[in-house]
Design an enzyme around this catalytic site. Structure first.
Site, PDB file in Angstrom:
ATOM      1  N   GLY A  63       0.785  -1.220   0.000  1.00  0.00           N
ATOM      2  CA  GLY A  63       0.000   0.000   0.000  1.00  0.00           C
ATOM      3  C   GLY A  63       0.818   1.272   0.000  1.00  0.00           C
ATOM      4  O   GLY A  63       1.887   1.353  -0.602  1.00  0.00           O
ATOM      5  N   TYR A  94     -12.148   2.953  14.941  1.00  0.00           N
ATOM      6  CA  TYR A  94     -11.193   3.378  13.913  1.00  0.00           C
ATOM      7  C   TYR A  94     -11.071   4.897  13.899  1.00  0.00           C
ATOM      8  O   TYR A  94      -9.960   5.453  13.890  1.00  0.00           O
ATOM      9  CB  TYR A  94     -11.624   2.868  12.548  1.00  0.00           C
ATOM     10  CG  TYR A  94     -10.702   3.310  11.426  1.00  0.00           C
ATOM     11  CD1 TYR A  94      -9.387   2.855  11.367  1.00  0.00           C
ATOM     12  CD2 TYR A  94     -11.140   4.196  10.443  1.00  0.00           C
ATOM     13  CE1 TYR A  94      -8.526   3.271  10.352  1.00  0.00           C
ATOM     14  CE2 TYR A  94     -10.297   4.610   9.424  1.00  0.00           C
ATOM     15  CZ  TYR A  94      -8.989   4.144   9.390  1.00  0.00           C
ATOM     16  OH  TYR A  94      -8.146   4.557   8.380  1.00  0.00           O
ATOM     17  N   GLY A 102       2.481   2.600   2.364  1.00  0.00           N
ATOM     18  CA  GLY A 102       3.771   2.442   3.032  1.00  0.00           C
ATOM     19  C   GLY A 102       4.842   1.962   2.078  1.00  0.00           C
ATOM     20  O   GLY A 102       5.983   2.447   2.094  1.00  0.00           O
TER      21      GLY A 102
END
Length: 305
Positions: free
Chosen positions: A25, A173, A27
């Site tokens: 992703g 979240y 990162g």
């Protein structure tokens, strides 16, 4: 700032960077571009197998790159301490607190924290504090903490941070991503000689969206996430641009948040408006003190100014 792309990243030769959750992703693309522009990059990954695959892919694209993989499980404070100890105190120029989990069924970390708050906030709080000597040994260190547009809906439930009374996966979240934002601002206020900023990717196509539904066995939600990634989202490489801008561009302001310029959804990075409650000094102080108590990590620095 208009039209900023990864091609505008300055030469990073001689700089050292750590990116958490760098195996996939945003990162992965953050680590790739830092390495492409000369930085020595550590991929801090929970799975060494996936981390090694990411390493090999980066080396294919950047054969002369200086890239290493190291184990880090942000949901286990013992792992965080081991990682920080292994990294030592050599100057660390950039830390990108990127790894995260999203909208999971109720789970707890190795230390008993609600998984999203424990991983997304507390793990990174502890990691940054333990790496502080290395960061302050660099000439102009930056810490980038990746938040989300969901921070707008978040609040810190100090009476039930671990969601023990009634768990709601999206509420948990949103709390964790709001905590990321509050933390980034408070870190910039507290630590001299360190630039702390937040970034968020907008809607980027990663495996994050489908992980929660997959764990819960909710096939329709998993398919909806896949559809959104394919049809609506921007690429993971595009989602990495705010993090890269925050980590490398001149003129970045401490305590600010950078995200996509088109309705904070997609496009080139710019400074973006965030939940104004995140900047309240009393809220930042309270979160900081609670985080120190929960993790056992204390930042040994004075306040700015």
């Amino acid at each position: 700032m208009s039209g900023w792309t990864a091609a505008k990243i300055p030469d990073l030769s001689g700089r050292r960077a750590i990116v958490t959750g760098a195996n996939s992703g945003i990162g992965f693309h953050t680590a790739l571009e830092l390495a492409r522009h000369g930085a020595s990059v550590v991929l801090a990954c929970r799975s060494m197998e996936r981390g090694q695959r990411a390493h090999d892919q980066i080396m294919t694209e950047v054969p002369a790159g200086e890239v290493a993989v190291a184990p880090l499980d942000l949901a286990d404070l013992a792992s965080v301490r081991s990682f920080a100890e292994a990294q030592g105190t050599a100057p660390l120029d950039v830390l990108v607190n990127n790894a995260g989990v999203m909208a999971l069924p109720h789970r707890t970390t190795a230390d008993g924290f609600e998984m999203q708050f424990g991983t997304n906030h507390l793990g990174h709080f502890a990691l940054t504090g333990l790496l502080l000597p290395a960061l302050l040994a660099a000439s102009a260190p930056r810490v980038v903490t990746v938040t989300s547009g969901f921070a707008f809906a978040g609040r810190l439930r100090f009476d039930d941070l671990q969601w023990e009374k009634r768990y709601r996966k999206w509420g948990a979240y949103a709390q964790s991503k709001f905590a990321n934002l509050v933390y980034a601002k408070e870190l910039d206020r507290r630590v001299p000689d360190l630039l702390s900023v937040a970034a968020h990717p907008g809607f980027a196509a990663t495996n994050l969206q489908g992980a929660g539904p997959k764990m819960a066995g909710k096939r329709l939600e998993e398919k909806a996430a896949a559809f959104g990634n394919a049809v609506v989202a921007q690429s993971a490489a595009g989602g990495a641009l705010p993090s890269l801008y925050a980590a490398t561009a001149p003129g970045v302001e401490g305590g600010a948040c950078y995200g996509p310029r088109l309705a904070q959804w997609r496009g080139a990075p710019t400074e973006v408006f965030v939940n104004p409650a995140a900047g309240k000094t009393e809220l930042g102080r309270r979160l900081w003190e609670v985080s120190e108590d929960l993790t056992g990590v204390t930042y040994e620095v004075g306040a700015k100014g």
